[in-house]
Design an enzyme around this catalytic site. Structure first.
Site, PDB file in Angstrom:
ATOM      1  CB  ALA A 295      -0.917  -0.005   1.231  1.00 37.29           C
ATOM      2  CB  SER A 296       1.803   3.698  -1.977  1.00 39.15           C
ATOM      3  OG  SER A 296       2.557   4.893  -2.051  1.00 39.15           O
ATOM      4  CB  ALA A 297      -0.794   6.738   2.151  1.00 43.83           C
TER       5      ALA A 297
ATOM      6  CB  ALA B 194       4.243   6.023   5.497  1.00 44.05           C
ATOM      7  CD  GLN B 195       6.433   2.847  -0.780  1.00 45.36           C
ATOM      8  OE1 GLN B 195       5.938   3.685  -1.534  1.00 45.36           O
ATOM      9  NE2 GLN B 195       7.347   1.987  -1.207  1.00 45.36           N
TER      10      GLN B 195
ATOM     11  CE  LYS C 102       1.726   4.433   7.838  1.00 45.05           C
ATOM     12  NZ  LYS C 102       0.454   4.742   8.560  1.00 45.05           N
TER      13      LYS C 102
ATOM     14  CG  ASP D 261      -7.721   8.381   8.560  1.00 43.19           C
ATOM     15  OD1 ASP D 261      -8.606   8.845   7.811  1.00 43.19           O
ATOM     16  OD2 ASP D 261      -6.548   8.217   8.180  1.00 43.19           O
TER      17      ASP D 261
END
Length: 514
Positions: free
Chosen positions: A128-130, A133-134, A149, A284
């Site tokens: 996952a990537s945001a 961070a990923q 992470k 969140d």
């Protein structure tokens, strides 16, 4: 640095013009005279999409920091027009991953040795990537599967640059518009900066995760990953790898045999448990952060992920919310008004009847429909708007709560369109209120305070005696006589108070000794 900011500012300006954000500003009554000239000059633009959609697209074009800012703005529904708040809530924090070489370099720097010497295996493909961070999957030396992470390299400089530009823009808005000053844009940017800075410290997120896991350690409803603290630092968070299906993949959940009606009710129960039992909630809860376990004994349980943003509530906050929600159920608008005043969030001299009338005007149309169609979160939003002209100070923790409640409602009704949130929530709230009043609550609070009371008791008679014997200020004979009589009464009241306190402590401590 200054050159980078100028380039970034030019980029922001070009995106704003392309998506017609200047048209939103020029729609203000004081600037409407300029609007026709701007439209003629920029005739090539397509402004057929609604303003809220254009704002969302512009934020997405400007990058991840602006996306997160838009997400934060969507929570301030008490200050934003409904169309903009609804559209900003659709922003997704999905960004391209950064190169695995940078991930390996960060891990090597944090651990002081190569990645292969730290983990038994490490998947170079991100899971996952945001924006901040990923995540990569790995295994510890003992074979334990984990999720790693890692912060984006150089994210501090990017954030500092964009935040400085946001503050500049907010200051300009406050100078040119009285309406903007009322919305306090600089305070909004500062609030966003604090939230973002917290997300840059992964030890803080790890602590949030550990706290939530402890709160639900024996829960049949929610699973929270375990943090591996020996491998965690400010730039790296290593936690238990959780297996499940993202809540948004409805077809996969249905194929796995998940009971959607039960899942919808469970989500509501988890939310109210976090809010009213713990005063600590995951703030969140978008679909990317919620999974459902489908294997073994955990089948059908929720899985919580990403703990960068958590909300906290004091006992007064919880009491205020419970009283308001129960008053909503009963359509007791006077109780809603008095709860506002008692909480201290509107001035004490506010007339109850005026506040009650304002609340009735806003909420009565809401209740003119079946209860199961009414949104608790939107009732709360309407309440904030109704109270705004009475100088109500909306607390940050309540805006986080409002955002989370909207997400919980939307998720619950997506899983079960017939979910009646009011029927699900009301018994929970009534039980909580009953637990907060009466003799059991008094006994629990006295028990909690007993050590402090016992420690203070030896000094209490001396302190009371000194206070009562303190000479009164110089005054006439009548006032002195009244003061002497009052001191005599106070002595007896003090003796009675001390005796009652001793009895209470003995009643609490004696069963424990036995």
């Amino acid at each position: 640095m200054q050159g980078m900011r100028i380039v970034r500012l030019i980029r922001i300006g070009s995106v704003a013009i392309r998506f017609g954000l200047d048209d939103i500003v020029l729609s203000h009554e004081r600037l409407r005279v300029v609007r026709p000239w701007a439209q003629r000059l920029l005739f090539w633009r397509d402004l057929s999409a609604p303003r809220a959609v254009r704002l969302r697209l512009a934020l997405e074009a400007l990058g991840p920091i602006f996306v997160k800012f838009g997400q934060m703005l969507s929570t301030r529904r008490d200050l934003r027009p409904p169309d903009i708040a609804d559209e900003l809530a659709k922003l997704q924090d999905d960004v391209p991953p950064f190169p695995v070489e940078e991930v390996v370099a960060t891990l090597t720097r944090c651990y002081g040795k190569p990645v292969d010497a730290v983990f038994a295996s490490f998947d170079r493909t991100p899971a996952a990537s945001a924006s901040v961070a990923q995540v990569h999957f790995a295994a510890l030396p003992d074979g334990t599967p984990v999720a790693v992470k890692v912060l984006r390299p150089g994210i501090d400089a990017v954030i500092a640059n964009d935040l400085a530009l946001m503050q500049t823009a907010a200051g300009m808005l406050e100078r040119v518009s009285a309406e903007a000053r009322r919305l306090r844009p600089r305070e909004v940017v500062r609030e966003f900066e604090k939230t973002l800075r917290d997300e840059l410290d992964l030890t803080r997120e790890a602590a949030n995760c550990s706290q939530l896991r402890r709160n639900f350690e024996y829960s049949p409803l929610l699973l929270v990953p375990e943090v591996h603290w020996d491998y965690t630092s400010e730039a790296v968070l290593v936690m238990q790898r959780m297996a499940g299906i993202p809540i948004g993949r409805v077809d996969e959940l249905r194929a796995a045999g998940v009971d959607f009606k039960r899942l919808g009710r469970t989500g509501v129960e988890i939310f109210f448990t976090q809010v009213f039992r713990d005063g600590y909630f995951h703030a969140d809860m978008h679909p990317g952060n919620i999974f459902v376990a489908v294997g073994g004994a955990d089948h059908g349980k929720y899985i919580a992920l990403d703990f960068g943003i958590m909300g906290t509530l004091s006992e007064r906050d919880k009491s205020y919310l419970a009283q308001n929600f129960l008053a909503f159920f009963r359509r007791d608008y006077r109780r809603v008004a008095t709860a506002h005043i008692e909480s201290g969030w509107v001035p004490a001299n506010t007339r109850v009847d005026e506040l009650e009338a304002e609340i009735r005007v806003v909420l009565e149309p809401v209740f003119d429909r079946p209860l199961k169609e009414i949104s608790l979160a939107r009732v709360l939003i309407s309440l904030f708007r109704a109270s705004r002209r009475f100088n109500v100070e909306v607390q940050p923790q309540l805006t986080l709560l409002q955002k989370t409640l909207l997400a919980v409602e939307g998720l619950g009704r997506q899983l079960d369109p017939d979910l009646d949130l009011w029927v699900t929530a009301k018994p929970f709230l009534e039980r909580w209120m009953q637990d907060q009043i009466g003799l059991p609550a008094l006994h629990r609070r006295l028990l909690a305070e007993a050590p402090y009371i016992v420690a203070a008791l030896p000094e209490l008679p001396r302190l009371v005696h000194q206070k009562l014997l303190a000479p009164p200020p110089a005054s006439d004979a009548v006032v002195q006589a009244l003061a002497q009589a009052q001191r005599t009464r106070n002595r007896w009241l003090a003796v009675v108070a001390v005796l009652l306190m001793l009895v209470a402590v003995l009643l609490i401590v004696r069963p424990q000794i036995g």
